[in-house]
Design an enzyme around this catalytic site. Structure first.
Site, mmCIF file in Angstrom:
data_model
loop_
_atom_site.group_PDB
_atom_site.id
_atom_site.type_symbol
_atom_site.label_atom_id
_atom_site.label_comp_id
_atom_site.label_asym_id
_atom_site.label_seq_id
_atom_site.Cartn_x
_atom_site.Cartn_y
_atom_site.Cartn_z
ATOM 1 N N GLU A 103 0.849 -1.298 0.081
ATOM 2 C CA GLU A 103 0.077 0.000 0.103
ATOM 3 C C GLU A 103 1.030 1.367 0.214
ATOM 4 O O GLU A 103 0.331 2.521 -0.114
ATOM 5 C CB GLU A 103 -0.959 -0.022 1.241
ATOM 6 C CG GLU A 103 -2.047 -1.032 1.307
ATOM 7 C CD GLU A 103 -2.997 -1.043 2.401
ATOM 8 O OE1 GLU A 103 -2.198 -0.715 3.272
ATOM 9 O OE2 GLU A 103 -4.056 -1.762 2.228
ATOM 10 N N GLU A 134 7.253 -21.592 7.798
ATOM 11 C CA GLU A 134 7.265 -20.825 8.903
ATOM 12 C C GLU A 134 8.407 -21.309 9.715
ATOM 13 O O GLU A 134 9.074 -20.758 10.648
ATOM 14 C CB GLU A 134 5.986 -20.339 9.630
ATOM 15 C CG GLU A 134 5.670 -21.616 10.577
ATOM 16 C CD GLU A 134 4.512 -21.632 11.323
ATOM 17 O OE1 GLU A 134 4.559 -21.652 12.434
ATOM 18 O OE2 GLU A 134 3.561 -20.834 10.624
#
Length: 320
Positions: A103, A134
């Protein structure tokens, strides 16, 4: 080489047991007996309960504001020298970092690669689970090696539990290369925070659904990432007051917003606004300077370059 006999070799079954014990000790994983019959409640009552849980998140973030402010000042100092802001995480935490990074270009006209989200498992992990990603510190090191980190860069490891190996590995790799490091977690005394130069631990407590850290923990992380990126950009001169004067007008909505921002900043009539935007190639900050300082497009660009992109400083230099 010494070999292990079956009797003295490590028991592989110990690992799941150790992990379960570790999870049992984390506030974000705690079971709440008072919510054991939540599925019997009405939809409205569950919604009210969930809303009440969420309302506690800003207060938890507030306890960390001095630490967050210190992070922002350190990040802005480095980015002003050309450094990058890199978020690294897995699952929901990693996706929030990618979201925040994605963004920044349209909102603040940041350069490609200036704010980066690194996600365990790569782009595919945005929409589906990549099993095992992960759990790898090495994978984090590989992902960050590709970025060629410098001491002017910042790496923020994001993990609700504060124990995710990928996030910890990212911070360890970055710190070894002299980059600024931040550990953002939602449990106290986390391994992630301990590995980083700056620690931000927003303790939101047990979740409505046991262990579902996309809820309060995810909300807390989103709030903190909003603060870090937004206030850093304010410090870098990407705004004029509360106006996004570095917005990139890449679609009709943003072009309309650009005109509105210039109008709010200058009070100029529409015809003058259009002329200023045309003279500056649609650059909002430059157009505001053209109108407020009475300079032409090239002069506005020069003044902004000389002031490091800070509109107020450019106005002062122009006498406007």
């Amino acid at each position: 080489m010494t070999s292990l006999t079956p009797s003295d070799a490590p028991d592989a079954s110990d690992a799941p047991h150790d992990l379960r014990a570790e999870l049992d000790s984390l506030p974000t994983e705690a079971f709440r007996p008072d919510l054991a019959e939540i599925d019997r409640m009405s939809t409205l009552d569950i919604a009210r309960l969930m809303n009440g849980e969420d309302s506690a998140v800003p207060a938890a973030v507030a306890t960390q504001l001095p630490r967050i402010a210190a992070v922002i000042d350190a990040v802005a100092e480095r980015m002003a020298r050309g450094g990058r802001l890199v978020y690294a995480g897995a699952g929901t935490a990693g996706r929030l970092g990618v979201l925040d990074a994605s963004e920044c270009p349209p909102t603040f006209n940041t350069a490609p690669g200036q704010v980066v989200g690194v996600l365990a498992g790569g782009p595919a992990a945005l929409v589906t689970s990549v099993e095992g990603a992960e759990d790898s510190r090495e994978l984090a090191a590989e992902d960050l090696t590709a970025l060629r980190l410098t001491p002017d860069d910042t790496v923020i490891g994001v993990s609700a539990s504060g124990r995710t190996p990928y996030a910890i590995g990212a911070v360890e790799h970055a710190r070894a290369r002299g980059a600024l490091t931040v550990g953002l977690a939602c449990n106290p005394d986390s391994a992630l925070a301990a590995a980083a130069e700056h620690r931000v631990e927003v303790v939101v407590g047990p979740e409505l659904l046991t262990g579902s850290t996309r809820l309060k923990a995810g909300t807390a992380q989103k709030l903190v990432l909003n603060m870090i990126s937004t206030i850093t950009m304010i410090r870098l001169g990407k705004t004029y007051g509360n106006l996004m004067v570095d917005v990139r007008a890449s679609n009709e909505k943003l072009r309309a917003r650009s005109r509105r921002i210039v109008a709010l900043a200058t009070g100029a009539p529409d015809a003058e606004i259009e002329a200023a935007l045309t003279a500056t190639g649609g650059e909002v900050k430059d157009a505001v300077l053209v109108l407020l300082a009475g300079v032409d497009g090239p002069s506005a660009a020069r003044l902004l370059e000389e002031s490091g992109g800070h509109l107020r400083a450019a106005l002062g230099a122009s006498g406007g």
